[in-house]
Motif scaffolding. Structure first.
Motif, PDB file in Angstrom:
ATOM      1  N   TYR A   1       0.722  -1.420  -0.087  1.00 60.43           N
ATOM      2  CA  TYR A   1       0.008   0.126   0.007  1.00 60.43           C
ATOM      3  C   TYR A   1       0.793   1.173  -0.049  1.00 60.43           C
ATOM      4  O   TYR A   1       1.922   1.242   0.449  1.00 60.43           O
ATOM      5  N   ASP A   2       0.340   2.308  -0.699  1.00 61.15           N
ATOM      6  CA  ASP A   2       0.996   3.381  -0.642  1.00 61.15           C
ATOM      7  C   ASP A   2       0.654   4.620   0.740  1.00 61.15           C
ATOM      8  O   ASP A   2      -0.498   4.521   1.086  1.00 61.15           O
ATOM      9  N   CYS A   3       1.706   5.274   1.119  1.00 59.62           N
ATOM     10  CA  CYS A   3       1.271   6.157   2.047  1.00 59.62           C
ATOM     11  C   CYS A   3       2.326   7.408   2.375  1.00 59.62           C
ATOM     12  O   CYS A   3       3.185   7.349   1.502  1.00 59.62           O
ATOM     13  N   LYS A   4       2.120   8.189   3.027  1.00 57.34           N
ATOM     14  CA  LYS A   4       2.829   9.333   3.219  1.00 57.34           C
ATOM     15  C   LYS A   4       3.543   9.083   4.519  1.00 57.34           C
ATOM     16  O   LYS A   4       2.622   9.105   5.623  1.00 57.34           O
ATOM     17  N   VAL A   5       4.819   9.405   4.908  1.00 57.56           N
ATOM     18  CA  VAL A   5       5.442   9.241   6.037  1.00 57.56           C
ATOM     19  C   VAL A   5       6.267  10.501   6.240  1.00 57.56           C
ATOM     20  O   VAL A   5       6.973  11.209   5.436  1.00 57.56           O
ATOM     21  N   CYS A   6       5.692  11.123   7.331  1.00 54.08           N
ATOM     22  CA  CYS A   6       6.389  12.289   7.934  1.00 54.08           C
ATOM     23  C   CYS A   6       7.085  12.133   9.338  1.00 54.08           C
ATOM     24  O   CYS A   6       6.490  11.711  10.160  1.00 54.08           O
ATOM     25  N   SER A   7       8.287  12.672   9.504  1.00 53.72           N
ATOM     26  CA  SER A   7       8.963  12.409  10.641  1.00 53.72           C
ATOM     27  C   SER A   7       9.356  13.904  10.780  1.00 53.72           C
ATOM     28  O   SER A   7      10.117  14.799  10.323  1.00 53.72           O
ATOM     29  N   LYS A   8       8.843  14.310  12.162  1.00 49.59           N
ATOM     30  CA  LYS A   8       9.107  15.723  12.841  1.00 49.59           C
ATOM     31  C   LYS A   8       8.907  15.519  14.042  1.00 49.59           C
ATOM     32  O   LYS A   8       8.029  15.174  14.824  1.00 49.59           O
ATOM     33  N   GLU A   9      10.268  16.352  14.733  1.00 41.00           N
ATOM     34  CA  GLU A   9      10.029  16.623  16.355  1.00 41.00           C
ATOM     35  C   GLU A   9       9.869  15.214  17.022  1.00 41.00           C
ATOM     36  O   GLU A   9       8.958  15.230  17.837  1.00 41.00           O
TER      37      GLU A   9
ATOM     38  N   THR B   1       4.420   9.985  11.447  1.00 36.91           N
ATOM     39  CA  THR B   1       3.168  10.347  11.152  1.00 36.91           C
ATOM     40  C   THR B   1       2.936   9.675   9.789  1.00 36.91           C
ATOM     41  O   THR B   1       3.913   9.813   9.010  1.00 36.91           O
ATOM     42  N   VAL B   2       2.065   8.601   9.631  1.00 33.73           N
ATOM     43  CA  VAL B   2       2.053   7.839   8.388  1.00 33.73           C
ATOM     44  C   VAL B   2       0.597   8.049   8.026  1.00 33.73           C
ATOM     45  O   VAL B   2      -0.513   7.792   8.954  1.00 33.73           O
ATOM     46  N   THR B   3       0.229   8.783   6.846  1.00 32.35           N
ATOM     47  CA  THR B   3      -1.119   8.812   6.284  1.00 32.35           C
ATOM     48  C   THR B   3      -1.177   7.824   5.110  1.00 32.35           C
ATOM     49  O   THR B   3      -0.331   7.643   4.046  1.00 32.35           O
ATOM     50  N   VAL B   4      -2.237   6.656   5.238  1.00 32.71           N
ATOM     51  CA  VAL B   4      -2.459   5.786   4.338  1.00 32.71           C
ATOM     52  C   VAL B   4      -3.115   6.573   3.206  1.00 32.71           C
ATOM     53  O   VAL B   4      -4.134   7.282   3.121  1.00 32.71           O
ATOM     54  N   LEU B   5      -2.768   6.278   1.922  1.00 27.83           N
ATOM     55  CA  LEU B   5      -3.082   6.837   0.449  1.00 27.83           C
ATOM     56  C   LEU B   5      -3.826   5.816  -0.273  1.00 27.83           C
ATOM     57  O   LEU B   5      -4.412   6.329  -1.312  1.00 27.83           O
ATOM     58  N   SER B   6      -3.622   4.614  -0.076  1.00 32.14           N
ATOM     59  CA  SER B   6      -4.433   3.671  -0.767  1.00 32.14           C
ATOM     60  C   SER B   6      -4.914   2.664   0.095  1.00 32.14           C
ATOM     61  O   SER B   6      -4.830   2.727   1.304  1.00 32.14           O
ATOM     62  N   THR B   7      -5.936   1.761  -0.520  1.00 27.80           N
ATOM     63  CA  THR B   7      -6.425   0.324   0.058  1.00 27.80           C
ATOM     64  C   THR B   7      -7.761   1.012   0.917  1.00 27.80           C
ATOM     65  O   THR B   7      -8.164   2.222   0.752  1.00 27.80           O
ATOM     66  N   ALA B   8      -8.355   0.157   1.454  1.00 24.01           N
ATOM     67  CA  ALA B   8      -9.575   0.366   2.418  1.00 24.01           C
ATOM     68  C   ALA B   8      -9.418   1.234   3.429  1.00 24.01           C
ATOM     69  O   ALA B   8     -10.215   1.891   3.926  1.00 24.01           O
ATOM     70  N   ALA B   9      -8.002   1.375   3.748  1.00 22.74           N
ATOM     71  CA  ALA B   9      -7.654   2.078   5.064  1.00 22.74           C
ATOM     72  C   ALA B   9      -6.990   3.581   4.426  1.00 22.74           C
ATOM     73  O   ALA B   9      -6.797   4.453   5.305  1.00 22.74           O
ATOM     74  N   LYS B  10      -7.232   3.927   3.195  1.00 24.02           N
ATOM     75  CA  LYS B  10      -7.130   5.301   2.706  1.00 24.02           C
ATOM     76  C   LYS B  10      -7.685   6.369   3.597  1.00 24.02           C
ATOM     77  O   LYS B  10      -8.698   6.483   4.119  1.00 24.02           O
ATOM     78  N   GLY B  11      -6.777   7.380   3.951  1.00 25.18           N
ATOM     79  CA  GLY B  11      -7.077   8.511   4.862  1.00 25.18           C
ATOM     80  C   GLY B  11      -6.911   8.154   6.306  1.00 25.18           C
ATOM     81  O   GLY B  11      -6.738   9.120   7.097  1.00 25.18           O
ATOM     82  N   MET B  12      -6.421   6.965   6.741  1.00 25.72           N
ATOM     83  CA  MET B  12      -6.059   6.571   8.166  1.00 25.72           C
ATOM     84  C   MET B  12      -4.614   7.440   8.460  1.00 25.72           C
ATOM     85  O   MET B  12      -4.016   7.279   7.602  1.00 25.72           O
ATOM     86  N   VAL B  13      -4.632   7.900   9.362  1.00 26.23           N
ATOM     87  CA  VAL B  13      -3.608   8.553  10.210  1.00 26.23           C
ATOM     88  C   VAL B  13      -2.898   7.968  11.284  1.00 26.23           C
ATOM     89  O   VAL B  13      -3.617   7.789  12.201  1.00 26.23           O
TER      90      VAL B  13
ATOM     91  N   TYR C   1      -9.054   7.704  12.043  1.00 28.65           N
ATOM     92  CA  TYR C   1      -9.796   7.403  10.634  1.00 28.65           C
ATOM     93  C   TYR C   1     -11.227   7.726  10.613  1.00 28.65           C
ATOM     94  O   TYR C   1     -11.912   7.376  11.498  1.00 28.65           O
ATOM     95  N   SER C   2     -11.402   8.696   9.738  1.00 30.26           N
ATOM     96  CA  SER C   2     -12.712   9.260   9.531  1.00 30.26           C
ATOM     97  C   SER C   2     -13.313   9.950  10.754  1.00 30.26           C
ATOM     98  O   SER C   2     -14.320   9.578  11.031  1.00 30.26           O
ATOM     99  N   GLY C   3     -12.607  10.665  11.579  1.00 31.46           N
ATOM    100  CA  GLY C   3     -13.201  11.123  12.955  1.00 31.46           C
ATOM    101  C   GLY C   3     -12.927  10.401  14.162  1.00 31.46           C
ATOM    102  O   GLY C   3     -13.162  10.797  15.371  1.00 31.46           O
ATOM    103  N   PHE C   4     -12.747   9.184  13.964  1.00 32.12           N
ATOM    104  CA  PHE C   4     -12.604   8.293  15.072  1.00 32.12           C
ATOM    105  C   PHE C   4     -11.390   8.144  15.612  1.00 32.12           C
ATOM    106  O   PHE C   4     -10.360   7.709  14.806  1.00 32.12           O
TER     107      PHE C   4
END
Length: 160
Positions: A43-51, A55-67, A79-82
């Motif tokens: 699956y694809d995601c964005k990885v951000c390392s700061k301080e 943080t990983v944000t999922v960009l594909s699959t059914a989990a798209k949008g999960m942080v 995930y979707s406000g949960f």
């Protein structure tokens, strides 16, 4: 003058050479898109390392949008406000936020870490809870790949 000529040539040869600094900038704060591969699943995601938080944000699959965010102690999910958080020490180490955090933490806090200059970048090696890892960093200090020996889990960093 004939005796001095070889010395002058050698001096000119060394004066024209520069020693290239191959010291990498250890990865700390960065943001890159990646592909996480575990066996036949990816699956694809964005990885951000700061301080000191990854943080990983999922960009594909059914989990798209999960942080998912990991700070070394707590793994937070949104995930979707949960939202919920759990003790990351007892969570699956293949979670990409945990895996990347532990490798970056190891690199930052291990004084005698194995860093080798390779063609096109640098190779870091060490051991974290998930096992022995190899992190490849490009010459421009962006990350290229993170793999764990004896597993079928790896992260491929995309360079834009």
């Amino acid at each position: 003058m004939k005796r001095a000529l070889p010395f002058i040539l050698i001096f000119m040869l060394f004066a024209g050479c520069q020693v290239k600094d191959y010291t990498p900038i250890k990865p700390a704060d960065f943001e890159q898109e990646v592909t996480v591969v575990s066996g036949d699943f990816s699956y694809d995601c964005k990885v951000c390392s700061k301080e000191n938080v990854v943080t990983v944000t999922v960009l594909s699959t059914a989990a798209k949008g999960m942080v998912m965010s990991y700070n070394g102690d707590t793994l937070d999910f949104d995930y979707s406000g949960f939202e919920y958080n759990i003790d990351g020490k007892n969570f699956e180490k293949t979670n990409p936020a945990i895996a990347v955090y532990e490798v970056i933490d190891y690199i930052d806090n291990t004084p005698d870490i194995s860093i080798k200059k390779i063609d096109g970048g640098f190779k870091y090696e060490g051991r974290v809870a998930m096992g022995n890892f190899i992190l490849i960093q490009n010459d421009d200090n962006s990350l290229k790949s993170l793999s764990f020996r004896d597993t079928d889990y790896h992260i491929d960093f995309k360079n834009t």
